[in-house]
Design an enzyme around this catalytic site. Structure first.
Site, PDB file in Angstrom:
ATOM      1  N   ASP A   1       5.958  -2.852  12.379  1.00 59.01           N
ATOM      2  CA  ASP A   1       7.144  -2.088  11.460  1.00 59.01           C
ATOM      3  C   ASP A   1       6.941  -3.231  10.428  1.00 59.01           C
ATOM      4  O   ASP A   1       6.851  -4.529   9.982  1.00 59.01           O
ATOM      5  CB  ASP A   1       8.094  -2.685  11.763  1.00 59.01           C
ATOM      6  CG  ASP A   1       9.233  -1.962  10.080  1.00 59.01           C
ATOM      7  OD1 ASP A   1       8.409  -1.718   9.281  1.00 59.01           O
ATOM      8  OD2 ASP A   1      10.120  -2.188  11.081  1.00 59.01           O
TER       9      ASP A   1
ATOM     10  N   LYS B   1       3.944   4.387  -5.170  1.00 62.77           N
ATOM     11  CA  LYS B   1       2.375   4.812  -5.104  1.00 62.77           C
ATOM     12  C   LYS B   1       1.644   3.015  -6.834  1.00 62.77           C
ATOM     13  O   LYS B   1       1.041   2.254  -6.529  1.00 62.77           O
ATOM     14  CB  LYS B   1       1.844   5.485  -4.466  1.00 62.77           C
ATOM     15  CG  LYS B   1       1.440   6.225  -3.867  1.00 62.77           C
ATOM     16  CD  LYS B   1       0.930   5.313  -2.272  1.00 62.77           C
ATOM     17  CE  LYS B   1       0.922   6.120  -0.539  1.00 62.77           C
ATOM     18  NZ  LYS B   1       0.033   4.832  -0.592  1.00 62.77           N
TER      19      LYS B   1
ATOM     20  N   TYR C   1       7.554   9.366  -4.019  1.00 66.72           N
ATOM     21  CA  TYR C   1       6.148   8.998  -4.046  1.00 66.72           C
ATOM     22  C   TYR C   1       5.170   8.001  -5.056  1.00 66.72           C
ATOM     23  O   TYR C   1       4.278   7.421  -4.660  1.00 66.72           O
ATOM     24  CB  TYR C   1       5.604  10.220  -3.097  1.00 66.72           C
ATOM     25  CG  TYR C   1       4.472   9.805  -2.309  1.00 66.72           C
ATOM     26  CD1 TYR C   1       3.970   9.029  -1.453  1.00 66.72           C
ATOM     27  CD2 TYR C   1       2.814  10.390  -3.122  1.00 66.72           C
ATOM     28  CE1 TYR C   1       2.575   9.022  -0.972  1.00 66.72           C
ATOM     29  CE2 TYR C   1       1.686   9.904  -2.354  1.00 66.72           C
ATOM     30  CZ  TYR C   1       1.735   9.962  -1.450  1.00 66.72           C
ATOM     31  OH  TYR C   1       0.465  10.117  -1.459  1.00 66.72           O
TER      32      TYR C   1
ATOM     33  N   GLY D   1      -2.356   1.661   9.033  1.00 68.43           N
ATOM     34  CA  GLY D   1      -1.569   2.845   9.399  1.00 68.43           C
ATOM     35  C   GLY D   1      -2.667   3.889  10.090  1.00 68.43           C
ATOM     36  O   GLY D   1      -3.308   4.689   9.513  1.00 68.43           O
TER      37      GLY D   1
END
Lengths: 395, 75
Positions: free
Chosen positions: A209, A306, A302, A158
């Site tokens: 990916d 996480k 999220y 990322g």
């Protein structure tokens, strides 16, 4: 050990490739083979095949990729191949190209490989046998111990996100060569690459990916072939965080977040850990979030994913401690990146007001914690979380 | 507006103006407790001739938020 000695009968390798129209166009441009069976829909319609067929040698060229990059990889001298094309391949087919060592000839240091290509329906489309000589690299004089260069190579997953970019630049500043992973934004990845090169470090772009294990494997092979080593992985991969009310939350939204944060990291560690194990040292850093400990409303998707990544980090830290690999988290509070571009100004001001240090985090603040965790200064930390939140959460 | 806000914060919270600034908030100004917060709301309403909505009162948590919320009322 010589490369030839390490190869065993039965060793296998494979790659996956989706055949696109662009592949056909580039093959025509390169070879000049514009046979109408391959490029003319109307012509093909009038044949028994009804649709254009990809060049047989286009598919077969990926045998070269398996041999040249995986089995045996660098040093492969491919000197013989027979081929039989069993079924047509078309645009949109996903080919799995496999090679298996069938025989080793010690005297000539050559291997014989069965080479087969399958389509997405597991139908064999091409078969054949290859002969490859394994060429050893000539030994270069070893540097004396005092002059031995310790190479630091970090993979930033990322790398084009706000925190990812700052991490790439900080790591380059710290003396790392950097593999910049990106998924879509190649132009931005190239910009970061230029900045790193301008800082005197090496930078390599890898596209993948991360939810697809094959793509991650290919990316890691590319990094190892380029740099020979990976000493740190900084996982900054994330996706947008829309506010979703509980009554509107569907499982597939949670699944998408789990895929990026948990499955993506699973795939990465699966490919990277064996490389770090070989050297008995490595640093892995995951980005989690303050929202795990101070939850925001409407961020359940999220927070779930996480939190899972946080647990994954601690579990992995236990598994890998004896192998010299440290696994830690950086947990930022609200950070000034594109990810919060749509958050109302008042909400940002409220976060600032509740932050003892009086502002939201910058990507460079987060990169500072990453810099510490990848350095030898943090060698006695594993399974730890560094909170970069200006004092909002203190545990 | 900024000078007036600092003056009110200083008077109500009994903190020297020199110790206050754009990063001042409930978490870093010593006397900004719930009682003084209500005194602050009243002083701001009097000075600027506005009447804060309940939800805004809760959000007047820092110098920047006071400025941000007041500017909506003074448009």
């Amino acid at each position: 050990m010589k490369k030839f000695d390490a190869i065993k009968v039965g060793d296998r390798a494979e790659i996956k490739h989706l055949i696109t129209q662009s592949d056909i166009d580039r093959f025509v441009e390169l070879t000049g083979d514009d046979n109408r069976m391959h490029v003319d829909k109307e012509y093909a319609q009038q044949t028994a095949y009804k649709k254009p067929v990809a060049h047989g040698m286009l598919g077969a060229s990926f045998i070269s990729t398996v041999i040249g990059t995986k089995l045996p990889g660098d040093g492969a001298l491919w000197f013989a191949q027979n081929l039989e094309f069993l079924l047509p391949v078309r645009v949109g087919d996903t080919l799995v190209v496999k090679a298996e060592v069938m025989n080793k000839i010690e005297r000539t240091e050559t291997i014989e490989l069965k080479t087969e290509i399958f389509n997405q329906n597991k139908q064999k489309v091409t078969t054949g046998m290859a002969k490859v000589k394994v060429v050893e690299q000539k030994k270069v004089p070893t540097l004396s111990k005092s002059k031995k260069i310790k190479q630091h190579v970090a993979l930033v997953v990322g790398g084009t996100g706000g925190i990812g970019q700052a991490a790439c630049l900080q790591l380059a500043k710290d003396g790392f060569d950097v593999a910049i992973h990106y998924c879509k934004n190649k132009a931005l990845a190239e910009e970061i690459q230029k900045k790193i090169v301008a800082m005197g470090r090496k930078a390599l772009l890898v596209k993948a990916d991360i939810t697809d294990l094959h793509q991650v494997e290919d990316a890691i092979v590319k990094i190892i072939r380029h740099f020979h080593v990976i000493t740190a992985v900084v996982n900054c991969a994330t996706s947008e965080i829309p506010n979703i009310k509980l009554q509107d939350l569907e499982w597939n939204i949670i699944q998408d977040h789990l895929d990026i944060h948990v499955k993506g990291f699973f795939n990465i560690q699966k490919c990277v850990v064996p490389e770090m194990e070989k050297r008995g040292y490595g640093k892995i850093i995951n980005m989690t979030t303050q929202a795990i400990e101070k939850p925001n409303a409407q961020w359940l998707h999220y927070i779930i994913s996480k939190s899972a990544l946080h647990g994954f980090t601690k579990g992995l830290a236990i598994e890998l401690a004896s192998k010299g690999i440290r696994v830690n988290c950086v947990s930022p509070g609200m950070t000034d990146t594109e990810l919060i571009a749509n958050i109302p100004e008042k909400v940002k001001l409220l976060v600032e007001a509740q932050t003892p240090l009086g502002r939201i985090a910058s990507p460079e603040d987060v990169a500072g914690a990453i810099s510490f965790l990848v350095s030898e200064k943090s060698d006695f930390l594993t399974g730890e979380t560094i909170r970069v939140n200006g004092g909002q959460v203190m545990l | 507006m900024e000078k007036k806000i600092i003056k009110i914060l200083s008077n109500v919270l009994e903190v020297p103006q020199t110790d206050l600034g754009e990063h001042s908030s409930q978490v870093n100004v010593a006397n900004w407790d719930s009682l003084n917060h209500m005194k602050l709301v009243v002083a701001l309403e009097e000075e600027f001739g506005v009447k804060f909505k309940d939800e805004d009162i809760l959000e007047l948590q820092s110098f920047k938020l006071i400025k941000f919320i007041l500017s909506k009322y003074l448009k």
